[in-house]
Design a protein around this motif. Structure first.
Motif, short mmCIF file in Angstrom:
data_model
loop_
_atom_site.label_atom_id
_atom_site.label_comp_id
_atom_site.label_asym_id
_atom_site.label_seq_id
_atom_site.Cartn_x
_atom_site.Cartn_y
_atom_site.Cartn_z
N ILE A 1 0.84 -1.20 0.00
CA ILE A 1 0.00 0.00 0.00
C ILE A 1 0.87 1.25 0.00
O ILE A 1 0.62 2.21 -0.75
N GLU A 2 1.91 1.26 0.80
CA GLU A 2 2.78 2.44 0.91
C GLU A 2 3.54 2.71 -0.38
O GLU A 2 3.79 3.87 -0.74
N ASP A 3 3.88 1.64 -1.13
CA ASP A 3 4.73 1.78 -2.30
C ASP A 3 3.94 2.06 -3.58
O ASP A 3 4.51 2.15 -4.66
N ASN A 4 2.62 2.18 -3.48
CA ASN A 4 1.78 2.33 -4.67
C ASN A 4 1.73 3.79 -5.14
O ASN A 4 0.97 4.60 -4.63
N GLY A 5 2.55 4.08 -6.15
CA GLY A 5 2.54 5.42 -6.71
C GLY A 5 2.08 5.47 -8.14
O GLY A 5 1.95 6.54 -8.72
N LEU A 6 1.82 4.30 -8.74
CA LEU A 6 1.47 4.24 -10.16
C LEU A 6 -0.01 3.98 -10.41
O LEU A 6 -0.54 4.35 -11.45
N GLY A 7 -0.68 3.34 -9.46
CA GLY A 7 -2.09 3.02 -9.64
C GLY A 7 -2.29 1.88 -10.63
O GLY A 7 -1.35 1.22 -11.05
N GLY A 8 -3.55 1.68 -11.04
CA GLY A 8 -3.87 0.59 -11.96
C GLY A 8 -3.81 -0.77 -11.29
O GLY A 8 -3.50 -0.89 -10.11
N TRP A 9 -4.15 -1.78 -12.06
CA TRP A 9 -4.09 -3.17 -11.59
C TRP A 9 -4.85 -3.33 -10.27
O TRP A 9 -4.37 -3.92 -9.31
N TYR A 10 -6.07 -2.84 -10.23
CA TYR A 10 -6.84 -2.77 -9.00
C TYR A 10 -6.99 -4.12 -8.31
O TYR A 10 -6.72 -4.28 -7.11
N GLY A 11 -7.49 -5.10 -9.05
CA GLY A 11 -7.77 -6.40 -8.45
C GLY A 11 -6.53 -7.12 -7.99
O GLY A 11 -6.49 -7.69 -6.90
N TYR A 12 -5.48 -7.08 -8.81
CA TYR A 12 -4.24 -7.77 -8.44
C TYR A 12 -3.60 -7.11 -7.23
O TYR A 12 -3.21 -7.77 -6.27
N ARG A 13 -3.49 -5.77 -7.28
CA ARG A 13 -2.91 -5.05 -6.15
C ARG A 13 -3.68 -5.33 -4.85
O ARG A 13 -3.10 -5.63 -3.80
N ALA A 14 -5.01 -5.20 -4.95
CA ALA A 14 -5.83 -5.34 -3.74
C ALA A 14 -5.78 -6.75 -3.18
O ALA A 14 -5.72 -6.95 -1.96
N SER A 15 -5.77 -7.75 -4.06
CA SER A 15 -5.75 -9.14 -3.59
C SER A 15 -4.42 -9.48 -2.93
O SER A 15 -4.37 -10.24 -1.96
N LYS A 16 -3.32 -8.92 -3.45
CA LYS A 16 -2.02 -9.15 -2.83
C LYS A 16 -1.87 -8.36 -1.53
O LYS A 16 -1.28 -8.84 -0.55
N ALA A 17 -2.40 -7.14 -1.50
CA ALA A 17 -2.37 -6.35 -0.26
C ALA A 17 -3.18 -7.07 0.82
O ALA A 17 -2.78 -7.11 2.00
#
Length: 238
Positions: A140-156
């Motif tokens: 969450i802290e390293d997210n500066g680019l956005g996009g890839w909502y589902g993949y990012r959220a599921s890994k977070a």
């Protein structure tokens, strides 16, 4: 020594099986996959074919292991999706759908959590590890680019579940290190459509990331976990 590799039919999973055998030549490796597999060249590998997404299937197999008094020194869950016939990484808000989010979470979050849930009583009273494949984009802290909502959220979400489970593991399996491992960009089916902008020196073979993963495992101490680290064993912010 007993080792479990979940998702052993994938590129990273197969490489982890081989690296575990190289590192621990006296170990028995349970290679768990939804696909039937054979390991004729590796007699120490015991293939286990089951639906890795089914809690009933997981419990049934672990009950068989319990009847044999098995404990596992190292468990690695290599399952995960970035894209398949159902989902593609979203580029903008309009691409987000409930169906895709559900699919991402089912594979990337729920599946490994079921194993974390039911494995808690299967570790020895000595140093052991439980590793899941996470991703830097799950920070969450390293997210500066956005996009890839589902993949990012599921890994977070996976990272949060691991960090939460680690609190309980410290009471119930206090010698077990819980690890969220970012393998980097591995030359595999998962990353194939997204390799165009990856520098050649940053595109790793499955064998390399498996070597790095085992090196990370060997460096961990349960007192200092849980860990969220990359292939170079550098800490990633949660």
């Amino acid at each position: 020594m007993n080792i479990v590799v979940i998702g052993s039919s994938g590129a990273i999973g197969k490489a982890v099986v081989g690296q575990m055998l190289d590192t621990y030549p006296d170990a028995r490796v349970f290679a768990v996959s939804r696909q039937q597999q054979t390991f004729n060249d590796w007699p120490a590998v015991q293939p286990v074919c089951l639906d890795t997404t089914s809690e009933d299937a997981i419990v049934n197999w672990l009950n068989e292991c319990k009847s044999q008094d098995l404990v596992f020194h190292h468990v690695v869950c290599t399952t995960g999706i970035l894209h398949d016939e159902q989902v593609q990484p979203e580029k903008r808000l309009e691409d987000v759908s409930p169906e895709a989010l559900h699919h991402y979470f089912q594979v990337n979050t729920v599946l490994p959590m079921l194993w974390i849930k039911h494995l808690v009583g299967f570790f020895p009273s000595e140093a052991s590890t439980l590793t899941v494949l996470s991703a830097r984009v799950g920070s969450i802290e390293d997210n500066g680019l956005g996009g890839w909502y589902g993949y990012r959220a599921s890994k977070a979400a996976l990272n949060m579940l691991v960090k939460t489970a680690a609190v309980e593991y410290k009471r119930r399996a206090k010698h077990t290190s819980l690890i969220c491992y970012h393998p980097g960009t591995v030359d595999s089916q998962l990353s194939a459509p997204f390799q165009r902008n990856v520098k050649p020196e940053k595109l790793f073979t499955a064998q390399f990331t498996a070597q790095q993963l085992v090196a990370v495992i060997q460096s961990c101490n349960a007192e200092h976990g849980p860990y969220f680290v990359d292939w170079a064993n550098l800490t990633i912010p949660w």
